[in-house]
Each structure stands twice: as structure tokens, then as C-alpha cells.
Design a protein around this motif. Structure first.
Motif, PDB file in Angstrom:
ATOM      1  N   GLY A   1      -1.443   4.053   1.016  1.00  0.00           N
ATOM      2  CA  GLY A   1      -2.591   3.446   0.342  1.00  0.00           C
ATOM      3  C   GLY A   1      -3.561   4.453  -0.236  1.00  0.00           C
TER       4      GLY A   1
ATOM      5  N   TYR B   1       0.848  -1.195   0.000  1.00  0.00           N
ATOM      6  CA  TYR B   1       0.000   0.000   0.000  1.00  0.00           C
ATOM      7  C   TYR B   1       0.883   1.244   0.000  1.00  0.00           C
TER       8      TYR B   1
ATOM      9  N   GLN C   1      -5.563   3.330  -3.030  1.00  0.00           N
ATOM     10  CA  GLN C   1      -6.266   2.060  -2.790  1.00  0.00           C
ATOM     11  C   GLN C   1      -7.365   2.200  -1.743  1.00  0.00           C
TER      12      GLN C   1
ATOM     13  N   TRP D   1      -3.700   3.506   7.556  1.00  0.00           N
ATOM     14  CA  TRP D   1      -2.454   2.826   7.199  1.00  0.00           C
ATOM     15  C   TRP D   1      -1.568   2.654   8.429  1.00  0.00           C
TER      16      TRP D   1
END
Length: 240
Positions: free
Chosen positions: A62, A58, A65, A72
């Protein structure tokens, strides 16, 4: 200050400030508050594994995403403690939440002795200052807590930008904020690729900060190397 230079862009972590204690120590202190006794060396190793894994799976928190810096980091912390045999979900959630907030606090960060006076000196030369940092969105609060925020005209974090160094797009965003061409902008950082090579490839005046003489790259001339930020203002004046 006369001449073409108008802006100085700054990396933050390990350039202007650093974590005061090791991650292993800080995580163990939080675990101790929860009644757990863990080994800082083991926790540090577990953190490095978790951080590497999440950075690979990630990247940049991330952001592309569906994650963000908060989620995170919570996952990284929980994975770190899980690798050290802490399995209670409620406990993992509490510790990860506490540590995320702890690292917003200026007490957990140490400003290098040469940082403030160099920022002040650059401003006195008529230069405007900005931040370009691979960091999550806590950075503004951290800089505020450390007494550095007022020096900067803008702050671009990789989480906010949606891209991270060495992607040139984050520097493109910074140059848009500056409203100046790359030739009128300098960038200072401690990473050979992320800070020095990338900024130089885009036409900025990149400087590599190497406080501990770790970098041995023959393509970095002496005039682009800094062993201390104290050396920077005179280098910038030479660009006139």
C-alpha cells in the motif's frame, strides 16, 4: 574476474532463504501463546486468502495508498485470525504486533545451504553484490540476523523503492546504485516473470533458480537455469 560483468543482483525470499516453518504453524504458535487453539491448515488457508486480497487491493504494501509494510502486515495478520473466528480487537492487535516482530528474527528464516558459499565465491571473483527484492523494510534486519547482510553493497526493497518487480523501475534504481549498464550486471531469482523475464528484458544477465524443477518454460535456455546456486559462479565466469 575479468570481462564485462561487475555486479550480481539477488532476489532473497526462496532464493537465498525461506520461511523456516509454514505460516499456518507460526501463526498457530503465536495463538497458542495467547491461549487459543487453532488448526494450522485452516489458518494457512485463511492467510492465503487475506494475503491475496490485500495484495490486490493494496499492492506493494500500500505504499502508493498511504500505508507501509508494518500497517499492511498488521492488517493481513488480523484479517487472517478474524477469518478463523478470533474477534477480540486487543488480542488481534497483540498477535499481529508479535508476529510482525517475530518475522524480523533470523530464527524464523532458514538460509539455503548453498547461499553463503555462493555469495562468498561471487565476491572472490571480484563481483559486487546487491539485493532487489519484493519485500518490506524488515529485510535488512533479517539479512543481518541470518548472517548475510555483510555480503551486499546495497539493498533495495519494493517498499523502499515504491515499486515492485516486475515493474522495471525497481531495476532502474538498482542499476543507478551499481553505476553500471545492464550488460555488466546479472540478476538471480526464483520467479519466472519477476526475476527472469523482467531482468532479461532490461538487458541484464538473468538467471532463473529452480531448486525443485517447477518451471517448465521453453523460452528459458538451459544455460539460464540453475537447480542450485552452486552452479552460478561457473556460469558467471563463462560471461568473460
Amino acid at each position: 574476474m575479468r570481462g564485462p560483468l561487475q555486479w550480481v543482483l539477488w532476489d532473497v525470499k526462496d532464493t537465498l532463504l525461506k520461511v523456516r516453518k509454514s505460516v499456518g504453524e507460526q501463526y498457530c504458535n503465536e495463538a497458542k501463546r495467547m491461549g487459543l487453539s487453532l488448526d494450522p491448515v485452516e489458518v494457512e488457508a485463511a492467510f492465503r486468502l487475506a494475503y491475496r486480497q490485500y495484495s490486490s487491493q493494496y499492492p506493494n504494501y500500500g505504499t502508493s495508498q498511504g500505508l507501509n509494510g508494518h500497517v499492511w502486515w498488521m492488517r493481513v495478520v488480523q484479517d487472517t485470525f478474524s477469518r478463523c473466528r478470533v474477534q477480540d480487537p486487543a488480542l488481534l492487535n497483540t498477535m499481529s504486533h508479535n508476529l510482525y516482530n517475530n518475522f524480523c528474527n533470523g530464527e524464523n528464516w532458514e538460509v539455503f545451504p548453498d547461499s553463503k558459499k555462493t555469495l562468498e565465491r561471487c565476491s572472490s571473483l571480484g563481483l559486487k553484490l546487491g539485493v532487489v527484492s519484493n519485500f518490506d523494510n524488515r529485510l535488512e534486519g533479517i539479512l543481518q540476523s541470518c548472517g548475510l547482510l555483510s555480503h551486499f553493497n546495497f539493498i533495495i526493497t519494493s517498499e523502499k523503492a515504491g515499486v515492485a518487480k516486475p515493474n522495471p523501475a525497481i531495476f532502474d534504481q538498482a542499476l543507478q546504485q551499481c553505476g553500471s549498464p545492464a550488460a555488466h550486471v546479472a540478476h538471480i531469482g526464483d520467479h519466472y516473470v519477476y526475476d527472469y523475464l523482467t531482468s532479461r528484458s532490461l538487458g541484464l544477465h538473468g538467471y532463473l533458480l529452480d531448486r525443485e524443477n517447477k518451471h517448465h518454460h521453453p523460452d528459458v535456455p538451459l544455460q539460464h537455469r540453475l537447480s542450485s546456486l552452486d552452479e552460478l559462479p561457473s556460469r558467471l565466469q563463462q560471461l568473460d
